[in-house]
Design a protein around this motif. Sequence first.
Motif, short mmCIF file in Angstrom:
data_model
loop_
_atom_site.label_atom_id
_atom_site.label_comp_id
_atom_site.label_asym_id
_atom_site.label_seq_id
_atom_site.Cartn_x
_atom_site.Cartn_y
_atom_site.Cartn_z
N LEU A 182 18.51 13.26 3.86
CA LEU A 182 17.59 12.30 3.27
C LEU A 182 18.19 10.90 3.22
N ILE A 183 19.44 10.78 2.80
CA ILE A 183 20.05 9.46 2.70
C ILE A 183 20.25 8.85 4.09
N GLN A 184 20.50 9.69 5.10
CA GLN A 184 20.62 9.18 6.47
C GLN A 184 19.29 8.63 6.96
N ARG A 185 18.22 9.31 6.62
CA ARG A 185 16.89 8.85 7.01
C ARG A 185 16.56 7.52 6.34
N MET A 186 16.91 7.41 5.06
CA MET A 186 16.67 6.16 4.34
C MET A 186 17.51 5.01 4.92
N ILE A 237 8.27 -2.72 2.13
CA ILE A 237 8.28 -1.41 1.45
C ILE A 237 7.85 -0.35 2.45
N GLY A 238 8.72 0.63 2.67
CA GLY A 238 8.41 1.69 3.63
C GLY A 238 7.57 2.80 3.03
N GLU A 239 7.11 3.68 3.88
CA GLU A 239 6.33 4.83 3.42
C GLU A 239 7.21 5.74 2.57
N PRO A 240 6.68 6.24 1.45
CA PRO A 240 7.47 7.14 0.60
C PRO A 240 7.77 8.44 1.33
N THR A 273 11.24 14.28 -6.34
CA THR A 273 10.53 13.02 -6.54
C THR A 273 10.53 12.19 -5.27
N LEU A 274 9.42 11.51 -5.00
CA LEU A 274 9.32 10.67 -3.82
C LEU A 274 10.39 9.58 -3.80
N LEU A 275 10.85 9.27 -2.60
CA LEU A 275 11.86 8.23 -2.40
C LEU A 275 11.21 7.10 -1.59
N VAL A 276 11.30 5.87 -2.11
CA VAL A 276 10.64 4.72 -1.48
C VAL A 276 11.69 3.75 -0.96
N PRO A 277 11.80 3.55 0.36
CA PRO A 277 12.80 2.62 0.91
C PRO A 277 12.31 1.17 0.85
N VAL A 278 13.24 0.25 0.58
CA VAL A 278 12.90 -1.18 0.49
C VAL A 278 13.93 -1.98 1.28
N ALA A 279 13.43 -2.84 2.17
CA ALA A 279 14.29 -3.75 2.93
C ALA A 279 13.88 -5.19 2.60
N GLU A 307 0.82 -1.22 0.00
CA GLU A 307 0.00 0.00 0.00
C GLU A 307 0.85 1.27 0.00
N ASN A 308 2.16 1.13 0.28
CA ASN A 308 3.06 2.30 0.29
C ASN A 308 3.61 2.65 -1.09
N ILE A 309 3.29 1.84 -2.10
CA ILE A 309 3.79 2.13 -3.45
C ILE A 309 3.01 3.31 -4.02
N PRO A 310 3.68 4.43 -4.33
CA PRO A 310 2.98 5.62 -4.85
C PRO A 310 2.36 5.36 -6.22
N SER A 311 1.45 6.23 -6.61
CA SER A 311 0.80 6.09 -7.91
C SER A 311 1.63 6.70 -9.03
N GLN A 312 2.59 7.57 -8.69
CA GLN A 312 3.42 8.22 -9.71
C GLN A 312 4.84 7.65 -9.70
N PRO A 313 5.56 7.73 -10.82
CA PRO A 313 6.94 7.25 -10.86
C PRO A 313 7.78 7.86 -9.74
N SER A 314 8.53 7.01 -9.05
CA SER A 314 9.32 7.44 -7.89
C SER A 314 10.69 6.77 -7.93
#
Length: 251
Positions: free
Chosen positions: A227-231, A213-216, A184-190, A73-80
Amino acid sequence: MALVRRKKWLAGARSLIYLLLQAIITPPYALVTLACYPLSPHQRYRVTYGWTRLMLFLLWHVCGLHYRVIGRENIPSQPSIILSKHQSAWETLALQQIFPPQVWVLKKELLRIPFFGWGLAMTSPIAIDRSAGKAALEQIVEQGKERLKQNFWIVVFPEGTRVPPGSKRKYRIGGAWLAVHANTLLVPVAHNAGEFWGKNSFIKYPGTIVVSIGEPVNPAGMEPAELIQRMETWIESETARISNAESRNSD
């Protein structure tokens, strides 16, 4: 011990069958992909994605390697921009099935690999010279904005190479730099793919890989370093959580 050896032998036999089938399928498929050069980038992507689907099918039905996804459900609707943990060759396949059409930020040397690299070149990757320093960041932003306009998602492995489970490398700033400059939104993946198919490992153990999949994150008002530290914090903590949870479940 006998049971462990038997499981390893069986996984090895299945892995050998997978490798042989991959060796048979890949060269002719690469030639088909090259013949698609006149097509549009998205049409070429659909052709190359066919090979990916075949490999995932073989991993499932030959090697017994499945996966499940947390946080679809965290996958955005627009390219990210997807920022993913990199433990295995597996995620380079599976992310294509989990997310919409995408391109990767990768080392340009990969495009020289016979058959695999030729097919990879048909997917419109952002191929950079990592030794170029700031010029490499400029390449990522220039090409990244163009790919986003073409309605492609962008996959970045911030550690730059596959890292064994339980380890980490310094996160490179490129993905965050692109997110900030392209707004552009950044989506983290573990995930824990390395526990089943390790770096440079021939054996692929059966089981279920967990992808989270984390929240964008909207980069507005943030610096790339912040931003990269947060990711990094989210990806590393979530990867550890997944690994620990799956380890308890297997006991």
